[in-house]
Design a protein around this motif. Structure first.
Motif, PDB file in Angstrom:
ATOM      1  N   GLY A   3      47.569  38.880  36.209  1.00 23.40           N
ATOM      2  CA  GLY A   3      47.327  40.278  35.852  1.00 23.40           C
ATOM      3  C   GLY A   3      48.203  40.735  34.707  1.00 23.40           C
ATOM      4  O   GLY A   3      47.869  41.687  33.994  1.00 23.40           O
ATOM      5  N   SER A   4      49.365  40.046  34.494  1.00 31.17           N
ATOM      6  CA  SER A   4      50.265  40.491  33.418  1.00 31.17           C
ATOM      7  C   SER A   4      49.639  40.266  32.043  1.00 31.17           C
ATOM      8  O   SER A   4      50.052  40.908  31.063  1.00 31.17           O
ATOM      9  CB  SER A   4      51.618  39.777  33.517  1.00 31.17           C
ATOM     10  N   GLU A   5      48.599  39.387  31.990  1.00 35.23           N
ATOM     11  CA  GLU A   5      47.926  39.149  30.706  1.00 35.23           C
ATOM     12  C   GLU A   5      47.124  40.369  30.269  1.00 35.23           C
ATOM     13  O   GLU A   5      46.652  40.426  29.128  1.00 35.23           O
ATOM     14  CB  GLU A   5      47.026  37.909  30.803  1.00 35.23           C
ATOM     15  N   THR A   6      46.943  41.347  31.157  1.00 34.61           N
ATOM     16  CA  THR A   6      46.203  42.564  30.785  1.00 34.61           C
ATOM     17  C   THR A   6      47.140  43.663  30.287  1.00 34.61           C
ATOM     18  O   THR A   6      46.741  44.812  30.165  1.00 34.61           O
ATOM     19  CB  THR A   6      45.397  43.095  31.986  1.00 34.61           C
ATOM     20  N   TRP A   7      48.393  43.298  30.046  1.00 35.53           N
ATOM     21  CA  TRP A   7      49.422  44.210  29.541  1.00 35.53           C
ATOM     22  C   TRP A   7      50.099  43.550  28.335  1.00 35.53           C
ATOM     23  O   TRP A   7      50.023  42.317  28.180  1.00 35.53           O
ATOM     24  CB  TRP A   7      50.499  44.458  30.595  1.00 35.53           C
ATOM     25  N   PRO A   8      50.821  44.307  27.517  1.00 32.11           N
ATOM     26  CA  PRO A   8      51.666  43.686  26.498  1.00 32.11           C
ATOM     27  C   PRO A   8      52.753  42.856  27.179  1.00 32.11           C
ATOM     28  O   PRO A   8      53.153  43.152  28.307  1.00 32.11           O
ATOM     29  CB  PRO A   8      52.298  44.873  25.762  1.00 32.11           C
ATOM     30  N   ASN A   9      53.205  41.829  26.504  1.00 33.90           N
ATOM     31  CA  ASN A   9      54.226  40.948  27.065  1.00 33.90           C
ATOM     32  C   ASN A   9      55.595  41.600  26.901  1.00 33.90           C
ATOM     33  O   ASN A   9      56.398  41.195  26.067  1.00 33.90           O
ATOM     34  CB  ASN A   9      54.171  39.594  26.349  1.00 33.90           C
ATOM     35  N   ASP A  10      55.829  42.646  27.688  1.00 31.22           N
ATOM     36  CA  ASP A  10      57.042  43.452  27.543  1.00 31.22           C
ATOM     37  C   ASP A  10      57.501  43.892  28.938  1.00 31.22           C
ATOM     38  O   ASP A  10      56.863  44.749  29.568  1.00 31.22           O
ATOM     39  CB  ASP A  10      56.740  44.671  26.656  1.00 31.22           C
ATOM     40  N   PRO A  11      58.579  43.281  29.450  1.00 30.47           N
ATOM     41  CA  PRO A  11      59.025  43.583  30.822  1.00 30.47           C
ATOM     42  C   PRO A  11      59.268  45.073  31.056  1.00 30.47           C
ATOM     43  O   PRO A  11      59.031  45.584  32.158  1.00 30.47           O
ATOM     44  CB  PRO A  11      60.332  42.799  30.944  1.00 30.47           C
TER      45      PRO A  11
ATOM     46  N   ASP B 200      43.568  45.802  29.827  1.00 26.32           N
ATOM     47  CA  ASP B 200      42.947  46.485  30.976  1.00 26.32           C
ATOM     48  C   ASP B 200      43.968  47.169  31.878  1.00 26.32           C
ATOM     49  O   ASP B 200      43.622  48.045  32.666  1.00 26.32           O
ATOM     50  CB  ASP B 200      42.153  45.475  31.816  1.00 26.32           C
ATOM     51  N   ASN B 201      45.236  46.718  31.829  1.00 24.96           N
ATOM     52  CA  ASN B 201      46.310  47.324  32.614  1.00 24.96           C
ATOM     53  C   ASN B 201      46.080  47.211  34.125  1.00 24.96           C
ATOM     54  O   ASN B 201      46.118  48.195  34.863  1.00 24.96           O
ATOM     55  CB  ASN B 201      46.524  48.804  32.226  1.00 24.96           C
ATOM     56  N   LEU B 202      45.863  45.989  34.575  1.00 24.96           N
ATOM     57  CA  LEU B 202      45.736  45.759  36.028  1.00 24.96           C
ATOM     58  C   LEU B 202      47.051  46.059  36.745  1.00 24.96           C
ATOM     59  O   LEU B 202      48.109  45.856  36.178  1.00 24.96           O
ATOM     60  CB  LEU B 202      45.341  44.306  36.303  1.00 24.96           C
ATOM     61  N   TYR B 203      46.996  46.552  38.012  1.00 26.10           N
ATOM     62  CA  TYR B 203      45.834  46.840  38.824  1.00 26.10           C
ATOM     63  C   TYR B 203      45.603  48.356  38.871  1.00 26.10           C
ATOM     64  O   TYR B 203      45.214  48.894  39.894  1.00 26.10           O
ATOM     65  CB  TYR B 203      46.036  46.287  40.239  1.00 26.10           C
ATOM     66  N   THR B 204      45.908  49.030  37.747  1.00 21.69           N
ATOM     67  CA  THR B 204      45.709  50.482  37.730  1.00 21.69           C
ATOM     68  C   THR B 204      44.228  50.792  37.872  1.00 21.69           C
ATOM     69  O   THR B 204      43.361  50.002  37.471  1.00 21.69           O
ATOM     70  CB  THR B 204      46.236  51.118  36.430  1.00 21.69           C
ATOM     71  N   ASP B 205      43.919  51.945  38.473  1.00 22.50           N
ATOM     72  CA  ASP B 205      42.550  52.433  38.647  1.00 22.50           C
ATOM     73  C   ASP B 205      41.651  51.405  39.306  1.00 22.50           C
ATOM     74  O   ASP B 205      40.458  51.304  38.986  1.00 22.50           O
ATOM     75  CB  ASP B 205      41.959  52.866  37.300  1.00 22.50           C
TER      76      ASP B 205
END
Lengths: 540, 242
Positions: free
Chosen positions: A233-241, A283-288
């Protein structure tokens, strides 16, 4: 002397009666088996939805379309605490003639269900620097197991009470409220776990669902709604902790539970910031999304995202409604959701397979969901007339009427324009990331009944203003709903005809009715403003 | 009383043109969810229109500062622990969006205006507790609206009709027609002030029809009824009465 004699007599009677089931129930309190039995005992309402399915469909039939016009208030309880801007969002629980009720600002009561009189009251001393909790000082209800009650707090704690006294048994911090966390939902008790979610998705927060041991208060598992770096799921966000650690995804409504699959179904809220998306492509998983988790371990079994890459604050914190139905000639175990984004969804709850997604309001965000289950986006909000941030519907419960195969919910027809802006991103302060212009002249509300096989509108009853009231149905063919103008109403489930209404004096916001039998008489309860009112067809 | 109450009674940033802009950013991040992006409030959640705040004579920079700092007890408006400077920026912003009204003295004859007002307006509008109630009280209207806007409202009153003054016609069971302005309405009932300025409530089940009209109950005052000079006289009278 006389008093002593009476006391001795009482003790003797109680001891003598102990082995009988009637009294062992009141001494032990409801077990997990009782919670699983749901509506089978008409004298109880033991969980937020009355049973684990989330259908909010009671089997009671004493109040029916013929006699419903005789409904009258039989008592009113005054909470003495206001929730200006929101409402009294709670669902009371009922066992052995006692109602267990939470209020705004973390007040709570045990009430005599026959009269509305109080046995005990609890009030939490809240810190004066609440964050999200200050702007939404609401609570949606207790969870119950045995003689324990469970309640979450505006300063993001989980508490356990002895239901006989209101005495606090233990409390645990869920998260640091000073960052922006709060808690408002009704805990879901499954087996020997108390499952809770968190609020504050527009602060520097990372959402989660936690399971606690009811006796020791120790945490058993946590599911993070925003993945950590490198996790699925982190692949649906920027790689930024840092962005992942503040991704939002609140879990502020409770979920439903399928005991056969041992899965809980839970909605996840908006990404943070709400409207400004430059720093969170993907996509910003797992929001919405809805997530299906193993109740024992918290492991993710499947998910479905309703609003990928949300820029409209369309939290998916809805009660997932479970039903076993015939779908295109085959039996299916489904979960249904009326979503804040304006679509009604049917998913296979074993696999998460997308079965249906049809609009139930005039949303211009998207007009259809593709075969792959992804929405075909029409506009991003800059063209106006999307549902506003409060949504086409919201967390307030819908109902499912099995015989009619109708999903009945409160819909909001609104029009808004979103203007994103880079937010300051300050600890302890909200982070909407822009502003919304709402066209106040265009809004209205409606109670809508959807055919679950097609999403088609079968009937509606319109209200003059966008409405935030929940819905309940009974097997006698009735639907109970509240509106923004303060009416508590009963409708024919088959036709939508209004059969009865009572003006409570202020809007019914966020709450849905409950119903139960007591001394052979059926009651219906609704919170409104500062009052909780019980109705019956005659004075008890 | 509160520890937060600053001894400061004037906005130290009042002369700084950047303060209102910075305050606008804070407002949009912290306040707009309830008070609206334009600070005009959101009626459905009872969040007030802040652009009208400074039209009340008791509102000062210091009193607005205190409301932001301490919140409004018993309401959803919470206290805010922002640094003082940020609150003063918010005050500057709210000053900048406050309804300006008509600050310059209107060129007109207030005595003649009073006569014209009594002749044409006072049946429905009040000034200083004299006059009717079918239309809005005009005692402080020039604090809130510009001379042009007020002139336009007199010439074409149906262009914008304020909430609580929306016209309605009720058709009764015996085909009677009752005109009035809507004060409140739900799915089952309607509460109006009728054209005789009597408050009346009806169950919709007792009515044949509820017709929401587009045309205001206020007549349009054309040039032949009130000249531009007449209107200036009326507005000067209203300005002098406040």
């Amino acid at each position: 002397m006389k008093t002593t004699l009476q006391s001795n007599f009482c003790i003797a009677v109680v001891i003598w009666l102990l082995p009988t089931t009637t009294f062992s129930q009141s001494i032990e309190g409801p077990s997990f088996e009782d919670l699983l039995a749901g509506f089978s005992d008409p004298n109880r309402w033991l969980t937020y939805s009355g049973d684990y399915s989330g259908t909010r469909h009671s089997p009671l039939t004493q109040i029916n379309p013929t006699n419903v016009e005789e409904l009258r208030p039989v008592w009113t309880f005054q909470s003495g605490t206001t929730t200006r801007g929101r409402g009294w969002e709670t669902t009371p629980l009922l066992d052995e003639g006692v109602l267990y009720v939470t209020g705004s600002n973390n007040l709570a009561w045990a009430l005599d269900a026959r009269t509305g009189r109080s046995f005990w009251q609890y009030r939490r001393n809240l810190p004066d620097d609440l964050t999200y909790g200050a702007s939404a000082p609401v609570n949606r209800g207790f969870g119950m197991l045995g003689n324990q009650l469970f309640m979450v707090t505006l300063d993001a704690h989980l508490m356990s009470f002895d239901r006989r006294t209101g005495e606090v048994l233990w409390e645990r911090e869920l998260a640091d409220y000073q960052i922006g966390y709060s808690a408002t939902m009704a805990p879901l008790v499954v087996g020997n776990k108390v499952i809770v979610g968190i609020s504050g998705g527009e602060y520097q927060t990372r959402g989660f669902i936690d399971a606690f041991d009811p006796v020791s208060g120790e945490r058993i598992w946590r599911f993070n709604t925003i993945p950590g770096p490198g996790e699925p799921g982190s692949e649906t966000w920027p790689n930024d902790p840092q962005i992942l650690a503040q991704g939002g995804g609140g879990t502020w409504m409770n979920g439903s539970y399928d005991p056969d699959l041992n899965l809980i179904y839970w909605g996840v809220g908006n990404p943070n910031p709400d409207y400004y998306d430059e720093n969170r492509p993907g996509d910003n998983l797992y929001t919405d999304s809805i997530v299906a988790l193993d109740a024992n371990t918290g492991e993710l079994r499947w998910h479905y995202q309703f609003t990928p890459h949300d820029v409209n604050d369309w939290d998916s914190n809805h009660m997932p409604v479970l039903a076993n139905i015939e779908w295109e000639g085959e039996p299916r175990r489904v979960v249904m959701v009326g979503n804040r984004n304006g679509f009604f969804y049917v998913l296979d709850r074993v696999s998460g397979e997308f079965l249906l997604g049809e609009p139930f309001t005039a949303t211009t965000w998207a007009r259809e969901i593709g075969d792959d289950g992804r929405p075909i986006i029409v506009n991003d909000g800059s063209l106006g007339c999307l549902p506003d941030p409060w949504g086409s519907t919201n967390f307030y419960p819908p109902t499912f009427f099995p015989g009619l195969d109708l999903f009945i919910l409160t819909a909001r027809e609104t029009c808004a324009t979103y203007v994103p802006e880079l937010p300051a991103n300050t600890r302890g302060q909200s982070n909407f990331g822009g502003t919304v212009f709402i066209d106040a002249e265009q809004g209205y509300g409606a109670l809508r009944a959807l055919d679950i096989h097609t999403g088609n509108l079968e009937w509606e009853f319109t209200y003059p203003s966008p409405t935030f009231g929940g819905v309940m149905s009974t097997a006698s063919g009735l639907v109970f709903a509240g509106d923004h103008e303060g009416n508590f109403m009963a409708f024919s489930a088959a036709t939508g005809e209004n059969l009865w209404h009572y003006q409570t004096g202020t809007r019914i916001w966020g709450a849905a009715a409950i119903t139960y039998m007591l001394d052979g008489l059926q009651y219906v309860l609704i919170p409104s403003g500062t009052t909780l009112t019980a109705f019956a067809t005659r004075m008890p | 009383m509160s520890e937060f109450t600053s001894a400061q009674e004037v906005n130290p940033l009042a002369a700084d043109p950047r303060a209102a802009r910075a305050g606008g950013s804070i407002f949009r991040a912290q306040c707009a969810t309830c008070h609206g992006a334009d600070a005009k409030g959101i009626q459905s959640i009872e969040a007030p229109d802040l652009t009208l705040m400074f039209t009340r004579s008791e509102s000062t920079d210091a009193s607005v500062f205190r409301v932001i700092r301490e919140g409004v007890p018993g309401s959803i408006m919470p206290p805010h622990a922002f640094p003082d400077a940020e609150i003063w920026m918010l005050v500057s912003y709210l000053r900048s969006v406050a309804i300006a009204g008509t600050s310059a003295q209107i060129d007109g004859d207030p005595r003649r205006g009073m006569t014209l007002f009594n002749l044409n307006c006072s049946r429905c509008h009040r000034v200083d507790n004299l006059g009717g109630s079918l239309g809005p009280d005009l005692s402080t209207i020039t604090n809130r609206r510009s001379q042009d806007a007020l002139t336009n409202s007199i010439r074409n009153p149906s262009a914008v009709i304020a909430r609580r003054y929306k016209p309605v016609t009720l058709v009764t069971e015996d085909n009677g027609r009752i005109q009035g302005t809507v004060k409140s309405e739900d799915a089952f009932s309607i509460q109006i002030m009728d054209s005789n300025q009597v408050l009346r409530g009806f169950r919709k089940s007792s009515l044949q029809e509820v017709i929401h009209e587009d045309i205001s109950l206020m007549p349009s005052f054309t040039e032949s009824v009130l000249s531009g000079e007449d209107i200036d006289d009326v507005l000067r009278f209203l300005q002098s009465a406040r």
